[in-house]
Design a protein around this motif. Structure first.
Motif, short mmCIF file in Angstrom:
data_model
loop_
_atom_site.label_atom_id
_atom_site.label_comp_id
_atom_site.label_asym_id
_atom_site.label_seq_id
_atom_site.Cartn_x
_atom_site.Cartn_y
_atom_site.Cartn_z
N ILE A 157 0.83 -1.22 0.00
CA ILE A 157 0.00 0.00 0.00
C ILE A 157 0.86 1.26 0.00
O ILE A 157 0.39 2.34 -0.36
CB ILE A 157 -0.96 0.02 1.21
N GLY A 158 2.11 1.14 0.41
CA GLY A 158 2.99 2.30 0.41
C GLY A 158 3.73 2.52 -0.89
O GLY A 158 4.44 3.51 -1.04
N SER A 159 3.56 1.60 -1.86
CA SER A 159 4.26 1.73 -3.14
C SER A 159 3.57 2.74 -4.04
O SER A 159 2.42 3.11 -3.82
CB SER A 159 4.32 0.36 -3.84
N PHE A 210 -9.98 12.97 -6.31
CA PHE A 210 -9.61 11.55 -6.37
C PHE A 210 -8.10 11.39 -6.41
O PHE A 210 -7.54 10.54 -5.71
CB PHE A 210 -10.24 10.91 -7.62
N ALA A 211 -7.44 12.20 -7.24
CA ALA A 211 -5.99 12.11 -7.36
C ALA A 211 -5.31 12.42 -6.03
O ALA A 211 -4.35 11.75 -5.62
CB ALA A 211 -5.49 13.06 -8.44
N ALA A 212 -5.83 13.42 -5.32
CA ALA A 212 -5.27 13.77 -4.01
C ALA A 212 -5.52 12.66 -3.00
O ALA A 212 -4.64 12.31 -2.20
CB ALA A 212 -5.89 15.08 -3.52
N GLY A 216 -2.29 10.67 -1.58
CA GLY A 216 -1.92 11.12 -0.25
C GLY A 216 -1.23 12.47 -0.27
O GLY A 216 -0.48 12.81 0.64
N SER A 217 -1.49 13.26 -1.31
CA SER A 217 -0.87 14.58 -1.44
C SER A 217 -1.90 15.58 -1.95
O SER A 217 -2.68 15.28 -2.85
CB SER A 217 0.31 14.51 -2.41
N SER A 218 -1.88 16.77 -1.37
CA SER A 218 -2.83 17.81 -1.80
C SER A 218 -2.21 18.77 -2.81
O SER A 218 -2.82 19.77 -3.17
CB SER A 218 -3.31 18.60 -0.58
N VAL A 256 0.79 8.65 6.09
CA VAL A 256 0.91 8.38 4.66
C VAL A 256 -0.40 7.86 4.11
O VAL A 256 -0.82 8.20 3.01
CB VAL A 256 2.04 7.36 4.40
N ILE A 257 -1.08 7.02 4.87
CA ILE A 257 -2.35 6.43 4.41
C ILE A 257 -3.44 7.47 4.53
O ILE A 257 -3.68 8.03 5.61
CB ILE A 257 -2.70 5.19 5.24
N SER A 258 -4.13 7.76 3.43
CA SER A 258 -5.11 8.84 3.43
C SER A 258 -6.54 8.34 3.53
O SER A 258 -7.36 8.92 4.25
CB SER A 258 -4.95 9.69 2.17
N LEU A 259 -6.88 7.26 2.83
CA LEU A 259 -8.26 6.78 2.80
C LEU A 259 -8.66 6.21 4.16
O LEU A 259 -7.92 5.44 4.77
CB LEU A 259 -8.43 5.72 1.72
N LYS A 260 -9.83 6.59 4.63
CA LYS A 260 -10.26 6.21 5.98
C LYS A 260 -10.33 4.70 6.15
O LYS A 260 -9.90 4.16 7.18
CB LYS A 260 -11.61 6.84 6.28
#
Length: 353
Positions: A157-159, A210-212, A216-218, A256-260
């Protein structure tokens, strides 16, 4: 240590496109005005309904599924408007056609990137299943395997996904085409271009969300300025400010993980990881059993919501592709020439959903 919050990007302004579309003295018949008003009021209503009820919903797969559903509805609305305008393809300006076809290709590419990322996240479920399988056996060797599967899940998931990265320049390119061509001697064309402007703005902004969320980046989150003459301008501004502010605030202090749903799974993995790593005694066995159950529930919810999102992304892809194919078919029938720079989109071998 939390990351410093990046400065908010300034609004991207492209001037007032309606100065070109509806110059002073322009006249729309009551029928055309009613069609445009209905379309814009419907768009405003969709944006109000999509605005999250709670800030916790913003980086949530279930809300993202609703957002993609909304996009499908908006693109269906523009198709309905085109039919009601009774504006045959032979009356379309070549510039409108070229812009539409070029934008549709870019949207299809973005859909493929999002679908690729959803599929990648779904593949991580296999590692979680291995973890749960090995935790079900009271054997030190199995715990070692469970520990290894947790490592592999976190690495997975971090890749980075190259396809996801490729969609950023595509979105930047779409942003540069938000200015509209000058429309002359066509009241129907003016209505069509104004409605398409609304579709493009909302589509681009949701794609940037969606891209953000996936990256994991704004940094690529867009702020788009809409002329106040649009009936949906206030609803869009309210929606955009709420969502963008929450995403930026979250990324300024977050992991790093953004999605709840992904974070819920990661929380369970972090709880199990040190216990399994150090060996499990009789006292901790009960803790492992409860934590494994929590992980199973979180992993199942994540898998189900990824499946639903994948279905909606595929539905949007098919809608854009169908509209593009219909236009190309009508162009062939009418014998019109399409710009040499625009080619049929080849979806052979592409997998969406």
């Amino acid at each position: 240590m939390s990351r410093p919050q990046s400065p908010q990007r300034p609004f991207i302004s492209f001037g007032n496109p309606f100065r070109m579309i509806f110059p002073k003295g322009s006249y729309l018949s009551p029928k055309l005005l009613d069609l445009l008003t209905t379309f814009e009021e419907t768009l405003a209503g969709r944006l109000k309904k999509l605005k999250p009820a709670d800030k916790e919903d913003v980086l949530c797969l279930s809300w993202m599924t609703c957002a993609m559903e909304t996009l499908c509805g908006i693109h269906a609305d523009i198709k309905t408007l085109i039919t009601a305008l009774e504006l045959p393809i032979c009356d379309w300006d070549d510039k409108w056609i070229d812009v539409y076809l070029d934008n549709s290709v870019k949207l299809l590419d973005i859909c493929i990137a999002f679908s690729s990322e959803v599929s990648r996240l779904k593949q991580g479920h296999l590692f979680l299943q291995c973890v749960l399988h090995n935790l079900g056996n009271a054997c030190s060797n199995q715990f070692i395997r469970a520990h290894s599967s947790m490592d592999r899940w976190r690495q997975h998931i971090g890749s980075n996904n190259p396809r996801l990265g490729n969609c950023f320049p595509i979105m930047d390119s779409l942003a540069r085409t938000l200015d509209l061509p000058k429309i002359k001697n066509s009241a129907k064309g003016k209505v069509l271009m104004r409605a398409m402007y609304g579709v493009k703005v909302v589509t681009l902004h949701i794609c940037s969300i969606f891209a953000a969320s996936f990256s994991g980046s704004s940094k690529k989150l867009m702020d788009l300025e809409v002329p106040e003459t649009c009936l949906w301008a206030e609803a869009f501004a309210d929606f955009q400010i709420f969502v963008n502010t929450e995403i930026r605030n979250t990324y300024s202090i977050k992991r790093v993980i953004s999605l709840k749903e992904m974070e819920d799974v990661d929380t369970c993995v972090k709880k199990l990881y040190p216990i399994v790593e150090n060996g499990v005694d009789c006292v901790e066995a009960a803790v492992v059993k409860k934590s494994a159950l929590d992980l199973e529930k979180s992993a199942e919810k994540l898998s189900e919501r990824l499946d639903l999102l994948a279905k909606e992304v595929d539905g949007f892809f098919q809608m854009v592709l169908t509209g593009r194919d219909a236009l190309l078919c009508n162009l062939r029938i009418d014998g019109n020439n399409v710009s040499n720079q625009v080619i049929d989109y080849n979806v052979e071998g592409q997998t969406v959903g």
